[in-house]
Design a protein around this motif. Structure first.
Motif, PDB file in Angstrom:
ATOM      1  N   VAL A  67     -29.089   2.247 -28.627  1.00  0.00           N
ATOM      2  CA  VAL A  67     -27.711   1.777 -28.488  1.00  0.00           C
ATOM      3  C   VAL A  67     -26.879   2.245 -29.666  1.00  0.00           C
ATOM      4  N   SER A  68     -25.772   2.900 -29.376  1.00  0.00           N
ATOM      5  CA  SER A  68     -24.890   3.384 -30.440  1.00  0.00           C
ATOM      6  C   SER A  68     -23.451   2.910 -30.251  1.00  0.00           C
ATOM      7  N   VAL A  69     -23.162   2.286 -29.104  1.00  0.00           N
ATOM      8  CA  VAL A  69     -21.808   1.806 -28.811  1.00  0.00           C
ATOM      9  C   VAL A  69     -21.886   0.331 -28.413  1.00  0.00           C
ATOM     10  N   HIS A  70     -21.150  -0.506 -29.134  1.00  0.00           N
ATOM     11  CA  HIS A  70     -21.100  -1.940 -28.831  1.00  0.00           C
ATOM     12  C   HIS A  70     -19.717  -2.278 -28.281  1.00  0.00           C
ATOM     13  N   VAL A  71     -19.652  -2.675 -27.027  1.00  0.00           N
ATOM     14  CA  VAL A  71     -18.392  -3.091 -26.407  1.00  0.00           C
ATOM     15  C   VAL A  71     -18.170  -4.562 -26.742  1.00  0.00           C
ATOM     16  N   VAL A  72     -17.049  -4.874 -27.366  1.00  0.00           N
ATOM     17  CA  VAL A  72     -16.800  -6.252 -27.800  1.00  0.00           C
ATOM     18  C   VAL A  72     -15.703  -6.957 -27.016  1.00  0.00           C
ATOM     19  N   ASP A  73     -14.879  -6.198 -26.280  1.00  0.00           N
ATOM     20  CA  ASP A  73     -13.805  -6.859 -25.543  1.00  0.00           C
ATOM     21  C   ASP A  73     -13.247  -5.934 -24.480  1.00  0.00           C
ATOM     22  N   THR A  74     -12.717  -6.525 -23.425  1.00  0.00           N
ATOM     23  CA  THR A  74     -11.986  -5.790 -22.402  1.00  0.00           C
ATOM     24  C   THR A  74     -10.504  -6.074 -22.606  1.00  0.00           C
ATOM     25  N   LEU A  75      -9.741  -5.020 -22.818  1.00  0.00           N
ATOM     26  CA  LEU A  75      -8.323  -5.168 -23.144  1.00  0.00           C
ATOM     27  C   LEU A  75      -7.515  -5.187 -21.855  1.00  0.00           C
ATOM     28  N   LEU A  76      -7.184  -6.368 -21.406  1.00  0.00           N
ATOM     29  CA  LEU A  76      -6.497  -6.520 -20.131  1.00  0.00           C
ATOM     30  C   LEU A  76      -5.006  -6.239 -20.282  1.00  0.00           C
ATOM     31  N   GLY A  77      -4.636  -4.999 -20.076  1.00  0.00           N
ATOM     32  CA  GLY A  77      -3.238  -4.630 -20.103  1.00  0.00           C
ATOM     33  C   GLY A  77      -2.577  -4.749 -21.454  1.00  0.00           C
ATOM     34  N   LYS A  78      -3.355  -4.791 -22.530  1.00  0.00           N
ATOM     35  CA  LYS A  78      -2.768  -4.922 -23.858  1.00  0.00           C
ATOM     36  C   LYS A  78      -2.166  -3.596 -24.311  1.00  0.00           C
ATOM     37  N   ASP A  79      -1.162  -3.700 -25.115  1.00  0.00           N
ATOM     38  CA  ASP A  79      -0.569  -2.512 -25.714  1.00  0.00           C
ATOM     39  C   ASP A  79      -1.537  -1.999 -26.777  1.00  0.00           C
ATOM     40  N   LEU A  80      -2.137  -0.840 -26.554  1.00  0.00           N
ATOM     41  CA  LEU A  80      -3.175  -0.339 -27.455  1.00  0.00           C
ATOM     42  C   LEU A  80      -2.643  -0.055 -28.847  1.00  0.00           C
ATOM     43  N   SER A  81      -1.357   0.148 -28.983  1.00  0.00           N
ATOM     44  CA  SER A  81      -0.792   0.422 -30.304  1.00  0.00           C
ATOM     45  C   SER A  81      -0.884  -0.791 -31.226  1.00  0.00           C
ATOM     46  N   ASN A  82      -1.070  -1.969 -30.637  1.00  0.00           N
ATOM     47  CA  ASN A  82      -1.162  -3.186 -31.438  1.00  0.00           C
ATOM     48  C   ASN A  82      -2.597  -3.654 -31.649  1.00  0.00           C
ATOM     49  N   VAL A  83      -3.561  -2.888 -31.138  1.00  0.00           N
ATOM     50  CA  VAL A  83      -4.954  -3.272 -31.269  1.00  0.00           C
ATOM     51  C   VAL A  83      -5.439  -2.981 -32.693  1.00  0.00           C
ATOM     52  N   SER A  84      -6.042  -3.976 -33.324  1.00  0.00           N
ATOM     53  CA  SER A  84      -6.535  -3.835 -34.696  1.00  0.00           C
ATOM     54  C   SER A  84      -7.909  -4.467 -34.799  1.00  0.00           C
ATOM     55  N   ALA A  85      -8.859  -3.753 -35.394  1.00  0.00           N
ATOM     56  CA  ALA A  85     -10.205  -4.288 -35.571  1.00  0.00           C
ATOM     57  C   ALA A  85     -10.169  -5.553 -36.414  1.00  0.00           C
ATOM     58  N   GLU A  86      -9.411  -5.541 -37.484  1.00  0.00           N
ATOM     59  CA  GLU A  86      -9.394  -6.703 -38.371  1.00  0.00           C
ATOM     60  C   GLU A  86      -8.722  -7.908 -37.711  1.00  0.00           C
ATOM     61  N   ASN A  87      -7.698  -7.680 -36.912  1.00  0.00           N
ATOM     62  CA  ASN A  87      -7.082  -8.786 -36.185  1.00  0.00           C
ATOM     63  C   ASN A  87      -8.072  -9.395 -35.189  1.00  0.00           C
TER      64      ASN A  87
END
Length: 398
Positions: A63-83
């Protein structure tokens, strides 16, 4: 944030709600991606995108990829790992505070079950001990430390496990000088020296089972003159038996926990009711069998007997030998608490192992209680991959 395309195999896994992917599950090459980078996964047929972190150094078969969330229609420009991390930490802390007795001493964060694979955090009043085992989490270790301290007001210490980190090619840092820790559980107090700590300190996972032991002992019309806590570590099971009314307990472990046991006995008002015996548990049981010594209350909670699926058969064999020796040292009408933290041995297999051992030793059983992990180790169902704790209480009928 980098956007990657899912291959057909990855798409099928995401649709099946699988959260662990391999390099072949991603259409794009991962070779140039720095280990631990957070990315977004997309596919033309998906109406959602997935937030993940990637370790390109892991071999293709793992395993090299961990999926942590499904972004339901979120604006990807506002996606932040720390948030995202801060949100998960906040949710986890709030969840623990819902349960009485968990507010200041609990497993504060439990990896996948709380949404961040590879992050373990245990709180001990004003101290939090953190272990990180994945690259995507390790990349934000200082942010996690600051966030936990801000949310709780407690001091955070890292206690990394080199063996676990090697699987993700993570750097080995010099562990911080973790001070002695103080634990409150089910009305009992424990102190643990940093030099004898295992994993991240204390094993909170059987908290509810130990509470049930205290309750069960109060419901039985029987005096338990002699109890034994096998693989005792800090003595949580044995102290629970004394609180439940057992007259005396022998604490057995191959590690030197004499200081911890004597301190726990003293601060909980049981100074004359317990003794520590440093010994390999199997050898101790052989000695008891040879001397025809029996106990009317046996608490058996060994460490994990299997660290991988390939060791499962070996683990079952080890459990069988242990359980047979336990039955040999059980007095008539004894109460036995069998427990396990081996992830690769399920509830049904563990109980079958106990029953087979009882048949071979001609002991008849009545099952009084079956338990799992405490509420700070959340699971969604009995089939949940995070459901690894097993505990069965039996009353012998002969």
């Amino acid at each position: 944030m980098r956007v990657l395309n899912l291959a057909k195999s990855g798409l099928n896994k995401v649709r099946a709600h699988q959260k662990e992917l391999k390099q072949a599950d991603i259409e794009d090459s991962l070779k140039s991606i720095p280990p631990g980078e957070w990315c977004v996964l997309i596919h033309p047929t998906l109406t959602t995108s997935c937030l993940c972190f990637i370790n390109s150094m892991v071999e293709e078969k793992y395993v090299s990829v961990h999926v942590v969330d499904t972004l339901l229609g979120k604006d990807l420009s506002n996606v932040s790992a720390e948030n995202f991390i801060a949100q998960k930490l906040d949710q986890s802390i709030r969840r623990r505070k819902m349960f009485r007795g968990y507010e200041e001493t609990s497993r504060l964060f439990y990896g996948w079950a709380d949404g961040l694979p590879g992050l373990i955090a245990d709180q001990f009043n004003d101290k939090i001990i953190v272990q990180i085992n994945t690259s995507g989490i390790d990349r934000h270790r200082e942010f996690i430390k600051q966030t936990l301290e801000n949310f709780t007001g407690s001091k955070v210490y890292f206690l990394d496990n080199q063996k676990y980190r090697e699987k993700e090619f993570l750097p080995v840092y010099e562990n911080e000088n973790v001070p002695d820790i103080f634990i409150n559980e089910n009305g009992l107090k424990f102190e643990l020296r940093s030099e004898v700590m295992q994993k991240v300190g204390f094993y909170y996972d059987h908290r509810e089972n130990r509470q049930q032991l205290i309750y069960l002992l109060s419901r039985l019309n029987k005096t338990f003159h002699s109890s034994v806590d096998l693989f005792c570590y800090a003595g949580a099971w044995g102290l629970a038996s004394l609180k439940g009314g057992a007259e005396h307990c022998i604490f057995v472990d191959q590690g030197d926990f004499s200081t911890e046991i004597q301190k726990a006995l003293s601060i909980n008002g049981f100074s004359t009711k317990g003794d520590f015996k440093r010994s390999d548990v199997f050898k101790f049981l052989d000695e008891m069998i040879a001397n025809k010594k029996t106990f009317d209350l046996i608490l058996c909670d060994p460490p994990a007997f299997a660290k991988s699926q390939s060791q499962k058969d070996q683990a079952l064999e080890g459990y069988s030998k242990l359980h047979r020796k336990v039955f040999k040292t059980a007095a008539p009408y004894a109460l036995i608490a069998f427990s396990s933290c081996t992830h690769y041995v399920g509830h049904e297999e563990f109980q079958k192992n106990i029953l087979e051992a009882s048949i071979r030793e001609n002991r008849k059983l009545q099952l009084l209680y079956c338990g799992m992990q405490g509420w700070d180790h959340p699971v969604a169902s009995l089939m949940d991959r995070a459901n690894y704790i097993k505990s069965y209480f039996y009353l012998l009928e002969n």
